[in-house]
Design a protein around this motif. Sequence first.
Motif, mmCIF file in Angstrom:
data_model
loop_
_atom_site.group_PDB
_atom_site.id
_atom_site.type_symbol
_atom_site.label_atom_id
_atom_site.label_comp_id
_atom_site.label_asym_id
_atom_site.label_seq_id
_atom_site.Cartn_x
_atom_site.Cartn_y
_atom_site.Cartn_z
ATOM 1 N N PHE A 180 5.569 -18.775 -1.396
ATOM 2 C CA PHE A 180 5.477 -17.501 -0.695
ATOM 3 C C PHE A 180 4.618 -16.529 -1.499
ATOM 4 C CE2 PHE A 180 9.550 -19.593 0.014
ATOM 5 C CZ PHE A 180 9.522 -19.762 1.393
ATOM 6 N N LEU A 181 4.045 -15.556 -0.793
ATOM 7 C CA LEU A 181 3.136 -14.595 -1.427
ATOM 8 C C LEU A 181 3.401 -13.193 -0.908
ATOM 9 C CD1 LEU A 181 0.521 -13.847 -3.063
ATOM 10 C CD2 LEU A 181 -0.755 -14.408 -0.969
ATOM 11 N N ILE A 182 3.518 -12.256 -1.831
ATOM 12 C CA ILE A 182 3.518 -10.831 -1.491
ATOM 13 C C ILE A 182 2.293 -10.228 -2.165
ATOM 14 C CG2 ILE A 182 4.669 -8.608 -1.790
ATOM 15 C CD1 ILE A 182 7.343 -10.071 -1.716
ATOM 16 N N GLU A 183 1.425 -9.605 -1.369
ATOM 17 C CA GLU A 183 0.223 -8.965 -1.916
ATOM 18 C C GLU A 183 0.429 -7.454 -1.976
ATOM 19 O OE1 GLU A 183 -3.774 -10.799 -0.816
ATOM 20 O OE2 GLU A 183 -2.531 -11.305 0.929
ATOM 21 N N ARG A 184 0.100 -6.882 -3.119
ATOM 22 C CA ARG A 184 0.151 -5.429 -3.292
ATOM 23 C C ARG A 184 -1.278 -4.953 -3.568
ATOM 24 N NH1 ARG A 184 5.208 -3.822 -6.991
ATOM 25 N NH2 ARG A 184 3.877 -4.570 -8.689
ATOM 26 N N ALA A 185 -1.564 -3.735 -3.182
ATOM 27 C CA ALA A 185 -2.945 -3.259 -3.184
ATOM 28 C C ALA A 185 -3.509 -3.023 -4.578
ATOM 29 C CB ALA A 185 -3.053 -1.977 -2.354
ATOM 30 N N GLU A 186 -2.641 -2.759 -5.558
ATOM 31 C CA GLU A 186 -3.121 -2.416 -6.888
ATOM 32 C C GLU A 186 -2.062 -2.742 -7.928
ATOM 33 O OE1 GLU A 186 -3.641 1.799 -7.191
ATOM 34 O OE2 GLU A 186 -1.883 2.214 -5.962
ATOM 35 N N LYS A 187 -2.423 -2.599 -9.207
ATOM 36 C CA LYS A 187 -1.481 -2.841 -10.294
ATOM 37 C C LYS A 187 -0.418 -1.735 -10.308
ATOM 38 C CE LYS A 187 -2.565 -4.411 -14.305
ATOM 39 N NZ LYS A 187 -3.130 -4.570 -15.674
ATOM 40 N N LEU A 188 0.827 -2.148 -10.087
ATOM 41 C CA LEU A 188 1.929 -1.178 -10.020
ATOM 42 C C LEU A 188 2.964 -1.419 -11.116
ATOM 43 C CD1 LEU A 188 2.394 -1.180 -6.140
ATOM 44 C CD2 LEU A 188 1.246 0.549 -7.532
ATOM 45 N N GLY A 189 2.693 -2.358 -12.009
ATOM 46 C CA GLY A 189 3.600 -2.583 -13.127
ATOM 47 C C GLY A 189 4.463 -3.816 -12.947
ATOM 48 N N LEU A 190 4.734 -4.478 -14.074
ATOM 49 C CA LEU A 190 5.535 -5.693 -14.079
ATOM 50 C C LEU A 190 6.919 -5.465 -13.485
ATOM 51 C CD1 LEU A 190 5.722 -8.677 -15.272
ATOM 52 C CD2 LEU A 190 6.909 -7.604 -17.190
ATOM 53 N N GLY A 191 7.552 -4.370 -13.892
ATOM 54 C CA GLY A 191 8.911 -4.106 -13.427
ATOM 55 C C GLY A 191 9.005 -3.944 -11.923
ATOM 56 N N THR A 192 8.082 -3.205 -11.335
ATOM 57 C CA THR A 192 8.128 -3.010 -9.882
ATOM 58 C C THR A 192 7.846 -4.307 -9.137
ATOM 59 O OG1 THR A 192 5.796 -2.366 -9.648
ATOM 60 C CG2 THR A 192 7.375 -0.615 -10.146
ATOM 61 N N ALA A 193 7.016 -5.171 -9.722
ATOM 62 C CA ALA A 193 6.768 -6.480 -9.108
ATOM 63 C C ALA A 193 8.047 -7.299 -9.060
ATOM 64 C CB ALA A 193 5.682 -7.226 -9.879
ATOM 65 N N TYR A 194 8.766 -7.323 -10.178
ATOM 66 C CA TYR A 194 10.008 -8.085 -10.199
ATOM 67 C C TYR A 194 11.069 -7.480 -9.284
ATOM 68 C CZ TYR A 194 8.802 -11.497 -13.782
ATOM 69 O OH TYR A 194 8.235 -12.555 -14.466
ATOM 70 N N ILE A 195 11.167 -6.160 -9.247
ATOM 71 C CA ILE A 195 12.143 -5.529 -8.350
ATOM 72 C C ILE A 195 11.843 -5.909 -6.903
ATOM 73 C CG2 ILE A 195 13.009 -3.340 -7.444
ATOM 74 C CD1 ILE A 195 14.026 -4.001 -10.251
ATOM 75 N N THR A 196 10.563 -5.887 -6.538
ATOM 76 C CA THR A 196 10.166 -6.319 -5.194
ATOM 77 C C THR A 196 10.608 -7.754 -4.942
ATOM 78 O OG1 THR A 196 8.256 -4.825 -5.132
ATOM 79 C CG2 THR A 196 8.184 -6.743 -3.680
ATOM 80 N N GLY A 197 10.388 -8.614 -5.935
ATOM 81 C CA GLY A 197 10.782 -10.010 -5.804
ATOM 82 C C GLY A 197 12.284 -10.196 -5.733
ATOM 83 N N PHE A 198 13.024 -9.439 -6.537
ATOM 84 C CA PHE A 198 14.480 -9.549 -6.516
ATOM 85 C C PHE A 198 15.033 -9.160 -5.154
ATOM 86 C CE2 PHE A 198 14.577 -8.368 -11.333
ATOM 87 C CZ PHE A 198 14.189 -9.660 -11.667
ATOM 88 N N GLU A 199 14.533 -8.068 -4.607
ATOM 89 C CA GLU A 199 15.020 -7.622 -3.298
ATOM 90 C C GLU A 199 14.706 -8.666 -2.228
ATOM 91 O OE1 GLU A 199 14.799 -2.769 -4.030
ATOM 92 O OE2 GLU A 199 13.137 -3.792 -3.016
ATOM 93 N N TRP A 200 13.527 -9.253 -2.305
ATOM 94 C CA TRP A 200 13.144 -10.302 -1.344
ATOM 95 C C TRP A 200 14.065 -11.510 -1.487
ATOM 96 C CZ3 TRP A 200 11.454 -15.326 -1.015
ATOM 97 C CH2 TRP A 200 10.742 -15.700 0.124
#
Length: 250
Positions: free
Chosen positions: A61-81
Amino acid sequence: MNHKKLVIIPTFNELENISDMILKVMNLDGEFELLIIDDGSPDGTATIVKSLQKVFPNRLFLIERAEKLGLGTAYITGFEWALKNNYDYIFEMDADFSHNPDDLIRLYEACAVQGYDLAIGSRYITGVNVVNWPIGRVLMSYFASVYVNFITGLPVKDATAGFKCYHRSVLKGIKLKEVKFIGYAFQIEMKFTAWKLGFKITEVPIIFTDRTKGTSKMSSGIFKEAVLGVIWMKIKSLFSPYQLNQSESI
């Protein structure tokens, strides 16, 4: 045991590594699934992921974000998913092979078989197991964990480790929207919070090998965040007791 297992890998310009990493994880025993969270990599990392989704349509699976928003926010997005999609065990791992994908099985067994809530792939639980790092960086990383232990009391030898397996109860118990840090300190904050909430934590010895392809994302700003962030965590814990998340929104 028929557990749903999701590996989360944030990426930014990992074209040289991502194809090999996906193929390796997909071929592990245990039917691991993989979520890539790409922060607008200009090198085409997401394009490679999309091409391999055709090969592994129900596991990659892939989630694309428009720009670099930080490692922590990437993981939080993944955890919620992961929680919304009912995964039992959720893993953090780097894309650059500094973490050996074979060790995912050992982290999973530490939780699913041995009964821990959080298993950490530890570079320092059996000495210093780091390959290809300059001595200055080894010392900085090692003493960062010593500093965290001293300030917070967190009983973890590798406090900054980014190779982990969570049981879903940990991520449901943490108030993810209140996680403060997005860089190096994110890894410390997640461990500290899990410990304060009473979850069972173990460290699994790994050998960490520095990347041979691509470019490191470490910076002095990230390290500074961790130094100051540890003090903030300790002070917050003294005045605001940690409580399990009671929300049913995830």
